[in-house]
Design a protein around this motif. Structure first.
Motif, PDB file in Angstrom:
ATOM      1  N   ILE A  97      78.043 -44.616   2.284  1.00  0.00           N
ATOM      2  CA  ILE A  97      77.673 -43.282   2.753  1.00  0.00           C
ATOM      3  C   ILE A  97      76.163 -43.119   2.703  1.00  0.00           C
ATOM      4  O   ILE A  97      75.449 -43.863   2.008  1.00  0.00           O
ATOM      5  N   ALA A  98      75.643 -42.140   3.451  1.00  0.00           N
ATOM      6  CA  ALA A  98      74.202 -41.925   3.536  1.00  0.00           C
ATOM      7  C   ALA A  98      73.586 -41.853   2.138  1.00  0.00           C
ATOM      8  O   ALA A  98      74.173 -41.298   1.207  1.00  0.00           O
ATOM      9  N   PRO A  99      72.377 -42.407   1.989  1.00  0.00           N
ATOM     10  CA  PRO A  99      71.760 -42.517   0.652  1.00  0.00           C
ATOM     11  C   PRO A  99      71.523 -41.183  -0.031  1.00  0.00           C
ATOM     12  O   PRO A  99      71.506 -41.111  -1.263  1.00  0.00           O
ATOM     13  N   PHE A 100      71.364 -40.101   0.760  1.00  0.00           N
ATOM     14  CA  PHE A 100      71.042 -38.842   0.093  1.00  0.00           C
ATOM     15  C   PHE A 100      72.166 -38.355  -0.812  1.00  0.00           C
ATOM     16  O   PHE A 100      71.931 -37.566  -1.721  1.00  0.00           O
ATOM     17  N   VAL A 101      73.420 -38.805  -0.597  1.00  0.00           N
ATOM     18  CA  VAL A 101      74.503 -38.411  -1.491  1.00  0.00           C
ATOM     19  C   VAL A 101      74.237 -38.962  -2.892  1.00  0.00           C
ATOM     20  O   VAL A 101      74.472 -38.297  -3.907  1.00  0.00           O
ATOM     21  N   HIS A 102      73.726 -40.203  -2.946  1.00  0.00           N
ATOM     22  CA  HIS A 102      73.365 -40.779  -4.239  1.00  0.00           C
ATOM     23  C   HIS A 102      72.255 -39.960  -4.900  1.00  0.00           C
ATOM     24  O   HIS A 102      72.275 -39.742  -6.112  1.00  0.00           O
ATOM     25  N   PHE A 103      71.310 -39.500  -4.096  1.00  0.00           N
ATOM     26  CA  PHE A 103      70.213 -38.700  -4.644  1.00  0.00           C
ATOM     27  C   PHE A 103      70.718 -37.337  -5.125  1.00  0.00           C
ATOM     28  O   PHE A 103      70.269 -36.830  -6.161  1.00  0.00           O
ATOM     29  N   PHE A 104      71.640 -36.738  -4.364  1.00  0.00           N
ATOM     30  CA  PHE A 104      72.222 -35.464  -4.796  1.00  0.00           C
ATOM     31  C   PHE A 104      72.937 -35.636  -6.145  1.00  0.00           C
ATOM     32  O   PHE A 104      72.823 -34.796  -7.041  1.00  0.00           O
ATOM     33  N   LEU A 105      73.704 -36.741  -6.241  1.00  0.00           N
ATOM     34  CA  LEU A 105      74.415 -37.002  -7.490  1.00  0.00           C
ATOM     35  C   LEU A 105      73.432 -37.212  -8.641  1.00  0.00           C
ATOM     36  O   LEU A 105      73.634 -36.702  -9.750  1.00  0.00           O
ATOM     37  N   ALA A 106      72.353 -37.940  -8.356  1.00  0.00           N
ATOM     38  CA  ALA A 106      71.348 -38.174  -9.397  1.00  0.00           C
ATOM     39  C   ALA A 106      70.743 -36.862  -9.879  1.00  0.00           C
ATOM     40  O   ALA A 106      70.526 -36.661 -11.085  1.00  0.00           O
ATOM     41  N   ALA A 107      70.505 -35.941  -8.937  1.00  0.00           N
ATOM     42  CA  ALA A 107      69.935 -34.649  -9.326  1.00  0.00           C
ATOM     43  C   ALA A 107      70.892 -33.874 -10.217  1.00  0.00           C
ATOM     44  O   ALA A 107      70.484 -33.275 -11.229  1.00  0.00           O
ATOM     45  N   ALA A 108      72.179 -33.876  -9.843  1.00  0.00           N
ATOM     46  CA  ALA A 108      73.171 -33.165 -10.658  1.00  0.00           C
ATOM     47  C   ALA A 108      73.253 -33.774 -12.053  1.00  0.00           C
ATOM     48  O   ALA A 108      73.322 -33.055 -13.066  1.00  0.00           O
ATOM     49  N   LEU A 109      73.234 -35.105 -12.138  1.00  0.00           N
ATOM     50  CA  LEU A 109      73.303 -35.779 -13.434  1.00  0.00           C
ATOM     51  C   LEU A 109      72.058 -35.498 -14.276  1.00  0.00           C
ATOM     52  O   LEU A 109      72.133 -35.334 -15.502  1.00  0.00           O
ATOM     53  N   ALA A 110      70.908 -35.444 -13.598  1.00  0.00           N
ATOM     54  CA  ALA A 110      69.673 -35.140 -14.324  1.00  0.00           C
ATOM     55  C   ALA A 110      69.729 -33.742 -14.930  1.00  0.00           C
ATOM     56  O   ALA A 110      69.302 -33.521 -16.065  1.00  0.00           O
ATOM     57  N   HIS A 111      70.274 -32.791 -14.161  1.00  0.00           N
ATOM     58  CA  HIS A 111      70.417 -31.436 -14.691  1.00  0.00           C
ATOM     59  C   HIS A 111      71.363 -31.412 -15.889  1.00  0.00           C
ATOM     60  O   HIS A 111      71.243 -30.539 -16.761  1.00  0.00           O
ATOM     61  N   LEU A 112      72.291 -32.352 -15.916  1.00  0.00           N
ATOM     62  CA  LEU A 112      73.237 -32.440 -17.036  1.00  0.00           C
ATOM     63  C   LEU A 112      72.686 -33.280 -18.190  1.00  0.00           C
ATOM     64  O   LEU A 112      73.413 -33.576 -19.137  1.00  0.00           O
ATOM     65  N   ARG A 113      71.410 -33.710 -18.069  1.00  0.00           N
ATOM     66  CA  ARG A 113      70.724 -34.501 -19.082  1.00  0.00           C
ATOM     67  C   ARG A 113      71.393 -35.863 -19.270  1.00  0.00           C
ATOM     68  O   ARG A 113      71.492 -36.377 -20.383  1.00  0.00           O
ATOM     69  N   ARG A 114      71.869 -36.437 -18.165  1.00  0.00           N
ATOM     70  CA  ARG A 114      72.442 -37.792 -18.189  1.00  0.00           C
ATOM     71  C   ARG A 114      71.491 -38.699 -17.414  1.00  0.00           C
ATOM     72  O   ARG A 114      71.787 -39.191 -16.330  1.00  0.00           O
ATOM     73  N   GLY A 115      70.278 -38.886 -18.002  1.00  0.00           N
ATOM     74  CA  GLY A 115      69.164 -39.494 -17.299  1.00  0.00           C
ATOM     75  C   GLY A 115      69.381 -40.918 -16.839  1.00  0.00           C
ATOM     76  O   GLY A 115      69.050 -41.262 -15.697  1.00  0.00           O
ATOM     77  N   GLU A 116      69.926 -41.794 -17.697  1.00  0.00           N
ATOM     78  CA  GLU A 116      70.087 -43.191 -17.306  1.00  0.00           C
ATOM     79  C   GLU A 116      71.095 -43.341 -16.160  1.00  0.00           C
ATOM     80  O   GLU A 116      70.917 -44.152 -15.252  1.00  0.00           O
TER      81      GLU A 116
END
Length: 521
Positions: free
Chosen positions: A475-494
């Motif tokens: 799927i388009a790469p931005f979905v991975h970026f969206f997921l990364a942003a959500a995880l970052a907000h959840l403090r799941r940095g790695e």
């Protein structure tokens, strides 16, 4: 599936030809004209000018009965006897279908311009009606599987012990016939002709030769307690080979609503299968024509929105247009590819969207009732900060093709952009209801995730984004970026960092700042 090119020449032959090489009158129906509408009882079509109006089979029967009896007031008992064969029907069900009939002809319960209610007596069609016979005399016989792809939906078999279930089985057959007739490039034999085979043991290859069709759909319906099971098979009429089969299981609730839902789901699934089969056949044809190339393009388009599939699809659409510059379906196919390419861009997409919009405007100027073209126009408008207009275009697409599941998903995205993200999930679920195994599922799941992100529900957003990636790893790469942003907000940095890296692998030329060794906590 979608409204589209239906090959008038083969419609004429297949609807009117006697197959014993002698003159015969086909059909004994009537065509009614009222207001700016026409209702053809033989072809079971309601039209407004040249536009075919989508209408459920039972609503068509109700409207036809009212028009056919326009000189008198029709009672509730009359309607139940004629439309439901005397079965118990609630006032709510009757009112719902009466309102649907009014809506189809531009009337309403308030105006009652064409259908008038007489309290404690019944209803009457009060519009001026003109009648004309639909009977036509022709001779000749088409050759088997000639012309463009054609299909007959044979009456489904009732395997339930209760013969009273026949009405439901017939309704499923009619709904499916109506829904498939909207598919681009596929001609579907009318219901009246198909039902001449009801209850008969037939040789499928012989039926294929008699009707001159390329494909046949047969099925059975079995009700056991509170569950309903439907089996369908797609058959090559020339060889008798089974090309595809599916089983549909569902709890029985409202039978009439279920009838429409089954028709919608089967039509969506079968539409993709027919495109695949036609593409396979076209790839082996010694001399492919424009529609053959269109089907090959659609087969690649149905694989997904990855760059390779879109590029191959566009190549076939371009070849189709070189052979026939007036091939509307190929034009819409190219617009679809270009829209998806522009929507997946991570930089300014306004310029490519303007090009697509101009192309779609030209298509709709000549083919104003093309459902997919309206839906794509809606997508363009949603992505260019005109979400309200885009939603209206998608709603228009659904008026033309009630089974265009992806239009519901795009409406959901538009609601996000209007600040109404809490409404998005319902639209996504409606898309899945109509097409549970759609090849666009990953995109729909992503939209649900976007809505949750707008609402600040990062845990729910992450779940939707992960499901989107699981369904389609490319799927388009931005979905991975969206997921990364959500995880970052959840403090799941790695974990977030890993998904950013995965997105960058899919788009190595994307300009980005160095990824931090560790997201802030």
């Amino acid at each position: 599936m979608v409204a589209g090119l239906l090959f008038p020449y083969w419609r004429l032959i297949l609807k009117q030809t006697d197959f014993n090489d002698r003159p015969r009158l086909r059909g004994n129906g009537l065509r009614y004209f009222f207001d700016d509408f026409s209702l053809d009882t033989d072809r079971r079509e309601l039209c407004r000018g040249p536009e075919v109006i989508a209408i459920a089979p039972q609503v068509f029967d109700l409207l036809g009965y009212l028009i056919g009896n326009h000189e008198r007031v029709v009672s509730k008992d009359d309607l139940i006897s004629a439309i439901w064969q005397g079965r118990a029907v609630s006032d709510v069900a009757l009112t719902t279908r009466l309102n649907a009939a009014r809506k189809a002809i531009g009337d309403s319960g308030d105006e009652q311009r064409l259908i008038k209610t007489f309290p404690r007596k019944g209803v009457r069609f009060v519009g001026a009606v003109r009648e004309a016979p639909t009977t036509v005399t022709v001779t000749g016989s088409p050759s088997p599987a000639a012309g463009k792809p054609s299909l007959v939906v044979l009456p489904f078999t009732n395997l339930s012990p209760d013969p009273a279930q026949d009405y439901f089985v017939d309704g499923v057959t009619e709904s499916l016939t109506t829904d498939l007739s909207r598919m681009a490039g596929i001609f579907v034999i009318g219901r009246n002709t198909a039902f001449t085979y009801k209850g008969k043991h037939v040789d499928l290859k012989q039926v294929g030769r008699e009707l001159g069709v390329r494909y046949m759909l047969e099925g059975s319906v079995q009700r056991a307690g509170s569950r309903m099971r439907i089996n369908v098979q797609l058959i090559d009429a020339e060889t008798g080979n089974h090309l595809w089969g599916e089983r549909f299981d569902k709890q029985v609730a409202d039978l009439f609503d279920m009838q429409d839902e089954i028709g919608a789901r089967l039509a969506n699934q079968l539409g993709t299968e027919l495109v695949t089969v036609e593409a396979w056949r076209a790839a082996r044809a010694p001399h492919a024509d424009s529609m053959d190339l269109y089907f090959q393009g659609m087969a690649y388009r149905n694989r997904g929105t990855d760059p390779a599939s879109l590029s191959q699809a566009r190549t076939f659409f371009e070849q189709a247009l070189r052979l026939d510059a007036a091939n509307v379906e190929a034009m819409v196919g190219m617009a679809d590819v270009d829209t998806m390419r522009a929507a997946s861009m991570l930089i300014d997409r306004r310029a490519p969207m303007r090009v697509v919009e101009a192309s779609l405007a030209g298509i709709l100027a000549h083919t104003p009732n093309h459902a997919r073209a309206h839906c794509l126009m809606g997508v363009v408008q949603i992505f260019t900060k005109r979400a309200a207009q885009g939603i209206a275009e998608c709603e228009r697409a659904l008026e033309l093709d009630r089974n265009l599941a992806t239009a519901h998903a795009w409406i959901g995205l538009g609601k996000c952009y209007l600040g109404r993200a809490e409404e998005t999930e319902a639209h996504i679920m409606e898309a899945f209801r109509l097409s549970p195994r759609d090849n666009k599922a990953s995109s729909w799941l992503n939209t649900a995730g976007v809505a949750q992100s707008y609402l600040g529900a990062d845990e729910a957003a992450a779940r939707w984004f992960k499901r989107s990636i699981e369904v389609n790893r490319n799927i388009a790469p931005f979905v991975h970026f969206f997921l990364a942003a959500a995880l970052a907000h959840l403090r799941r940095g790695e974990e977030a960092r890993a998904f950013v890296q995965a997105g960058l692998i899919l788009t190595p030329r994307f300009q980005h700042r160095p990824i931090p060794r560790k997201f802030p906590n």
